[in-house]
Design an enzyme around this catalytic site. Structure first.
Site, PDB file in Angstrom:
ATOM      1  N   ASP A  84       1.813  -2.034 -18.520  1.00 19.95           N
ATOM      2  CA  ASP A  84       2.101  -1.883 -17.028  1.00 19.95           C
ATOM      3  C   ASP A  84       0.780  -0.870 -16.540  1.00 19.95           C
ATOM      4  OD1 ASP A  84       2.628  -2.699 -14.465  1.00 19.95           O
ATOM      5  OD2 ASP A  84       4.353  -1.214 -14.325  1.00 19.95           O
ATOM      6  N   LEU A  85       0.654  -0.891 -15.241  1.00 23.30           N
ATOM      7  CA  LEU A  85      -0.187   0.180 -14.694  1.00 23.30           C
ATOM      8  C   LEU A  85       0.472   1.366 -13.853  1.00 23.30           C
ATOM      9  CD1 LEU A  85      -2.997   1.275 -14.289  1.00 23.30           C
ATOM     10  CD2 LEU A  85      -3.317  -0.363 -12.312  1.00 23.30           C
ATOM     11  N   ASP A  86       1.035   0.809 -12.707  1.00 21.55           N
ATOM     12  CA  ASP A  86       1.868   1.834 -11.650  1.00 21.55           C
ATOM     13  C   ASP A  86       3.035   2.082 -12.375  1.00 21.55           C
ATOM     14  OD1 ASP A  86       2.222   3.335  -9.494  1.00 21.55           O
ATOM     15  OD2 ASP A  86       3.496   1.834  -8.689  1.00 21.55           O
ATOM     16  N   THR A 115       0.957   5.171  -8.439  1.00 26.47           N
ATOM     17  CA  THR A 115       0.244   4.563  -7.291  1.00 26.47           C
ATOM     18  C   THR A 115       1.198   4.140  -6.396  1.00 26.47           C
ATOM     19  OG1 THR A 115      -0.182   2.441  -7.989  1.00 26.47           O
ATOM     20  CG2 THR A 115      -1.957   4.129  -8.298  1.00 26.47           C
ATOM     21  N   LYS A 174       7.964  -2.719  -6.005  1.00 29.64           N
ATOM     22  CA  LYS A 174       7.450  -2.348  -7.298  1.00 29.64           C
ATOM     23  C   LYS A 174       7.409  -3.644  -8.212  1.00 29.64           C
ATOM     24  CE  LYS A 174       8.799   1.349  -9.448  1.00 29.64           C
ATOM     25  NZ  LYS A 174       9.879   2.154  -9.769  1.00 29.64           N
ATOM     26  N   GLY A 175       6.011  -3.443  -8.914  1.00 34.88           N
ATOM     27  CA  GLY A 175       5.783  -4.405  -9.963  1.00 34.88           C
ATOM     28  C   GLY A 175       5.723  -5.805  -9.585  1.00 34.88           C
ATOM     29  N   VAL A 176       5.619  -6.216  -8.245  1.00 30.87           N
ATOM     30  CA  VAL A 176       5.214  -7.568  -7.777  1.00 30.87           C
ATOM     31  C   VAL A 176       3.945  -7.528  -7.194  1.00 30.87           C
ATOM     32  CG1 VAL A 176       7.589  -8.084  -7.675  1.00 30.87           C
ATOM     33  CG2 VAL A 176       6.381  -7.199  -5.702  1.00 30.87           C
ATOM     34  N   ARG A 186       0.939  -8.458  -4.413  1.00 30.42           N
ATOM     35  CA  ARG A 186       0.857  -8.103  -2.768  1.00 30.42           C
ATOM     36  C   ARG A 186       1.401  -9.033  -1.958  1.00 30.42           C
ATOM     37  NH1 ARG A 186      -5.088  -7.809  -2.531  1.00 30.42           N
ATOM     38  NH2 ARG A 186      -5.017  -6.724  -4.435  1.00 30.42           N
ATOM     39  N   SER A 217      -0.930  -5.979 -15.488  1.00 33.07           N
ATOM     40  CA  SER A 217      -0.620  -5.275 -14.209  1.00 33.07           C
ATOM     41  C   SER A 217      -0.424  -6.760 -13.486  1.00 33.07           C
ATOM     42  CB  SER A 217      -1.289  -4.315 -13.611  1.00 33.07           C
ATOM     43  OG  SER A 217      -0.861  -3.889 -12.542  1.00 33.07           O
ATOM     44  N   ALA A 218       0.388  -6.527 -12.273  1.00 32.02           N
ATOM     45  CA  ALA A 218       0.394  -7.324 -11.390  1.00 32.02           C
ATOM     46  C   ALA A 218      -0.892  -6.882 -10.240  1.00 32.02           C
ATOM     47  CB  ALA A 218       1.798  -7.515 -10.299  1.00 32.02           C
ATOM     48  N   SER A 219      -1.329  -5.862 -10.395  1.00 31.38           N
ATOM     49  CA  SER A 219      -2.401  -5.577  -9.217  1.00 31.38           C
ATOM     50  C   SER A 219      -3.790  -5.971  -9.779  1.00 31.38           C
ATOM     51  CB  SER A 219      -2.482  -3.912  -9.569  1.00 31.38           C
ATOM     52  OG  SER A 219      -3.501  -3.289  -8.665  1.00 31.38           O
ATOM     53  N   LYS A 220      -4.313  -6.311  -8.873  1.00 30.84           N
ATOM     54  CA  LYS A 220      -5.929  -6.873  -8.892  1.00 30.84           C
ATOM     55  C   LYS A 220      -6.922  -5.748  -8.997  1.00 30.84           C
ATOM     56  CE  LYS A 220      -4.655 -11.218  -6.573  1.00 30.84           C
ATOM     57  NZ  LYS A 220      -4.977 -12.218  -5.276  1.00 30.84           N
ATOM     58  N   ASN A 221      -6.450  -4.572  -8.761  1.00 26.46           N
ATOM     59  CA  ASN A 221      -7.039  -3.278  -8.748  1.00 26.46           C
ATOM     60  C   ASN A 221      -7.184  -2.572  -9.928  1.00 26.46           C
ATOM     61  OD1 ASN A 221      -7.762  -3.602  -5.751  1.00 26.46           O
ATOM     62  ND2 ASN A 221      -5.674  -3.043  -5.702  1.00 26.46           N
ATOM     63  N   LYS A 245       5.626 -10.944 -12.202  1.00 31.18           N
ATOM     64  CA  LYS A 245       7.002 -10.432 -13.000  1.00 31.18           C
ATOM     65  C   LYS A 245       8.137 -10.673 -12.025  1.00 31.18           C
ATOM     66  CE  LYS A 245       3.789  -7.302 -15.063  1.00 31.18           C
ATOM     67  NZ  LYS A 245       3.357  -5.588 -14.972  1.00 31.18           N
ATOM     68  N   GLU A 301       6.970  -0.937 -19.668  1.00 31.90           N
ATOM     69  CA  GLU A 301       6.853  -1.075 -18.246  1.00 31.90           C
ATOM     70  C   GLU A 301       8.058  -0.047 -17.637  1.00 31.90           C
ATOM     71  OE1 GLU A 301       6.462  -3.211 -15.797  1.00 31.90           O
ATOM     72  OE2 GLU A 301       5.399  -4.818 -16.320  1.00 31.90           O
ATOM     73  N   ASP A 302       7.782   0.140 -16.246  1.00 28.90           N
ATOM     74  CA  ASP A 302       8.730   0.947 -15.422  1.00 28.90           C
ATOM     75  C   ASP A 302       9.647   0.411 -14.566  1.00 28.90           C
ATOM     76  OD1 ASP A 302       6.458   0.432 -13.616  1.00 28.90           O
ATOM     77  OD2 ASP A 302       7.526   2.390 -12.390  1.00 28.90           O
TER      78      ASP A 302
END
Length: 226
Positions: free
Chosen positions: A10-12, A18, A47-49, A51, A116-120, A146, A170-171
């Site tokens: 995972d990223l964040d 972030t 968190k973790g979902v 946008r 990650s769920a983030s597109k960034n 997720k 994951e966090d």
């Protein structure tokens, strides 16, 4: 448990933090458009979902019924604000233990994927100077968020590995549930105690080389089973 061939991050909250930037961007959007000061307790539910799912959480809390077009526009606006906030990120924003873990896994010929769920994700990895470590970055655009296992299964399928050859890191509870739904070994990290994880640590440096070796060799579960 088999020998590990793939680690999915995972990223964040795992590689960098972030969360504050994400939530502050939503705060600015809702204050500007609806004169609403978002309750800080909602942060954990965003968190973790994705946008849009984050937006839905906040809208449901305040009884806002928005059209899909309105949601898309607000999500775009939020993302623009967020991207401006993270534009100054650099390698100093990488969380403790990440660099060692990535290097250690690579030295053991383990493939690395960003789930990650983030597109960034790709842009942020580049800012953090970590892009070169990763063999694959999951595009979450058409995948279920997720706790669905879609993101982790996508990474697994890209390499053609089995679930028992993969670990996820994951966090957030939704992320751990996604890893377990994908039938992979789950590593939980962070302030939120994640009891569903196969191993939980507050910070990545607690994953010392001895523990990592057992996980990589597929022996951790055997040694810690009742």
């Amino acid at each position: 448990m088999s020998k590990i061939k793939l680690a999915i991050f995972d990223l964040d909250g795992v590689i960098t933090s972030t969360t504050n930037e994400h939530f502050h961007a939503w705060e600015l959007v809702f204050r500007t458009h609806f004169n609403i000061n978002i309750d800080p307790s909602l942060e954990s539910y965003t968190k973790g979902v994705s946008r849009i799912e984050s937006l839905n959480v906040i809208c449901n809390q305040y009884g806002l019924a928005l059209s899909e077009d309105e949601k898309i526009q607000l999500a775009i606006e939020k993302n623009n604000i967020y991207n401006e906030m993270i534009s100054s990120f650099n390698s100093k924003k990488v969380l403790s233990g990440v660099q060692h873990l990535l290097s250690y896994l690579k030295s053991h010929d383990i493939k690395l994927a960003l789930g990650s769920a983030s597109k960034n994700g790709k842009a942020l990895l580049k800012l953090l100077d970590l892009e070169g470590y990763f063999d694959y970055i999951v595009d979450p655009t058409n995948l279920k968020s997720k706790p669905s296992p879609d993101i982790f299964n996508n990474a697994k399928n890209y390499f053609g590995f089995r679930s028992d050859q993969c670990i996820g890191i994951e966090d957030a509870l939704s992320g751990i549930k996604a890893i377990k739904a994908a039938e992979m070994f789950a590593i939980g990290v962070g302030n939120e105690k994640l009891s569903d994880a196969d191993i939980y640590v507050e910070t990545l440096p607690q994953l010392n080389d001895s523990i990592l070796d057992k996980i990589i060799e597929g022996k951790f579960k055997d040694e810690h089973s009742n």
